[in-house]
Design a protein around this motif. Sequence first.
Motif, mmCIF file in Angstrom:
data_model
loop_
_atom_site.group_PDB
_atom_site.id
_atom_site.type_symbol
_atom_site.label_atom_id
_atom_site.label_comp_id
_atom_site.label_asym_id
_atom_site.label_seq_id
_atom_site.Cartn_x
_atom_site.Cartn_y
_atom_site.Cartn_z
ATOM 1 N N ARG A 188 35.424 45.433 35.911
ATOM 2 C CA ARG A 188 35.712 45.456 34.483
ATOM 3 C C ARG A 188 34.960 46.653 33.898
ATOM 4 O O ARG A 188 33.786 46.867 34.204
ATOM 5 C CB ARG A 188 35.263 44.158 33.828
ATOM 6 N N ALA A 207 39.299 46.242 36.558
ATOM 7 C CA ALA A 207 39.377 44.956 37.244
ATOM 8 C C ALA A 207 40.607 44.869 38.154
ATOM 9 O O ALA A 207 41.380 43.918 38.099
ATOM 10 C CB ALA A 207 39.379 43.807 36.231
ATOM 11 N N GLY A 227 45.523 43.090 39.997
ATOM 12 C CA GLY A 227 45.265 43.757 38.718
ATOM 13 C C GLY A 227 46.407 44.649 38.293
ATOM 14 O O GLY A 227 47.577 44.263 38.393
ATOM 15 N N TYR A 262 47.526 40.996 36.567
ATOM 16 C CA TYR A 262 46.264 40.307 36.309
ATOM 17 C C TYR A 262 46.481 38.800 36.324
ATOM 18 O O TYR A 262 47.494 38.291 35.832
ATOM 19 C CB TYR A 262 45.694 40.717 34.954
ATOM 20 N N ARG A 331 42.807 40.938 25.562
ATOM 21 C CA ARG A 331 42.651 40.900 27.020
ATOM 22 C C ARG A 331 42.362 42.303 27.558
ATOM 23 O O ARG A 331 41.531 42.481 28.446
ATOM 24 C CB ARG A 331 43.890 40.303 27.685
ATOM 25 N N GLN A 332 43.061 43.303 27.027
ATOM 26 C CA GLN A 332 42.792 44.672 27.460
ATOM 27 C C GLN A 332 41.400 45.125 27.024
ATOM 28 O O GLN A 332 40.678 45.771 27.788
ATOM 29 C CB GLN A 332 43.853 45.628 26.898
ATOM 30 N N ARG A 335 38.735 43.634 29.309
ATOM 31 C CA ARG A 335 38.613 44.259 30.626
ATOM 32 C C ARG A 335 37.991 45.646 30.545
ATOM 33 O O ARG A 335 37.196 46.031 31.421
ATOM 34 C CB ARG A 335 39.986 44.336 31.293
ATOM 35 N N TRP A 336 38.345 46.425 29.519
ATOM 36 C CA TRP A 336 37.878 47.810 29.457
ATOM 37 C C TRP A 336 36.414 47.909 29.015
ATOM 38 O O TRP A 336 35.654 48.737 29.525
ATOM 39 C CB TRP A 336 38.764 48.619 28.523
ATOM 40 N N ASP A 338 34.309 45.357 29.248
ATOM 41 C CA ASP A 338 33.587 44.335 29.999
ATOM 42 C C ASP A 338 32.887 43.361 29.059
ATOM 43 O O ASP A 338 31.669 43.164 29.102
ATOM 44 C CB ASP A 338 32.571 44.974 30.958
#
Length: 388
Positions: A188, A207, A227, A262, A331-332, A335-336, A338
């Motif tokens: 992440r 991720a 992913g 994902y 959600r994006q 992940r980006w 973290d």
Amino acid sequence: MDNARLKTLLQRYLKNDLSAGELQELLELMRGDASYGHLQQAIEQALTENSFAGAADKSRADVVFRGIMEKAAEVAPRKRISLYHMAAAAAVILVAGALSLLFLHPFQPEKPGMAHSSGNTKKAVSPGTNKALLTLADGSTVVLDSAGSGTVAQQGNTRVLNLGTGRLVYTPGQTTGSIVYNTISTPRGGQFQVVLPDGSKVWLNAASSVRIPSAFTGHERQVELTGEAYFEIAHNKEKPFRVIVGETEVKVLGTHFIINAYANEPVLSTTLLEGRVTVRSKGKEVALIPGQQARVKEGIKVLEQVDTEALTAWMNGRFSFNNAGLDVIMRQIGRWYDVEVRFNSTITDTYSVDISRQVPLPELLRFLELSGGVRFTMNGNKIVVDKN
């Protein structure tokens, strides 16, 4: 768009001589340009004229943009309008035009509820970077963000090179002996590019992971993905290329496509940009043409002409959403950057965003708050989402 009128209104705004009615007119003009092209040209021209010389200063450009955003929020503080479409366009222009660099001077919001922090944070949340972990056939690992450039491994007759620019390259020699497998995985907050032994290219989003052989032998080329990744496959009609994602298989000869698989996304999607692919899952198979997307859940559903530029924006260092649900966006973001995201309320509004993935997280959340209907609270690496 009336470029001349837009420049006039911008000039009056910079002189702090804009009436409430003119401000509303300015916002309408900025919202009205769906392509952003005319808007970009008008603002760049306006800000480079002598009367706008002061705006070339970084701090002044910062004030210009934020001032428009703040006043826009005052005009319609509770009403859900397409204001954010305007904000996204303005952000693109100010950043791309080298006028703003506004995110180099983080702005701490003063109004209550604007992406505020709760408690003391030990470490600021930073955007993602080029980083990945290479797991070799013997189980040993190489941390690619700190390995430096040059040869990082020898796998059979294949050299594995880290170019030091977020790219790993496999350069095979004469194929002899057994083939071994490596896995390249991003955490992440990480991304990386891999050049496969056949010259095909894979861009891994945060991720994600791809399992690849040290060389492609036999009558096909095959990799395994978790992913999200974008593929540019080297054409070889003698050796079809297959991407395996769980029970789903994507087969190509030579083409450009993106797979989002994902575990926390509602569907597994394959989007074709160029060439032709087939998607097979649980005995069903569909063929795609450029612009189509196959969504795999219980069966396979094909969507026509999806927004491929938005789907591949992350490769160009941008977030891009067009009337997307906040759950999709967060959600994006999670992940980006973290970070963990928790929704305390159901948010049904949709949002349009087009902005750099290097923007500080509080600024990004603040933009979303200015769109209306949502409020964020940050506590360390946790974000709580509430209705506003």
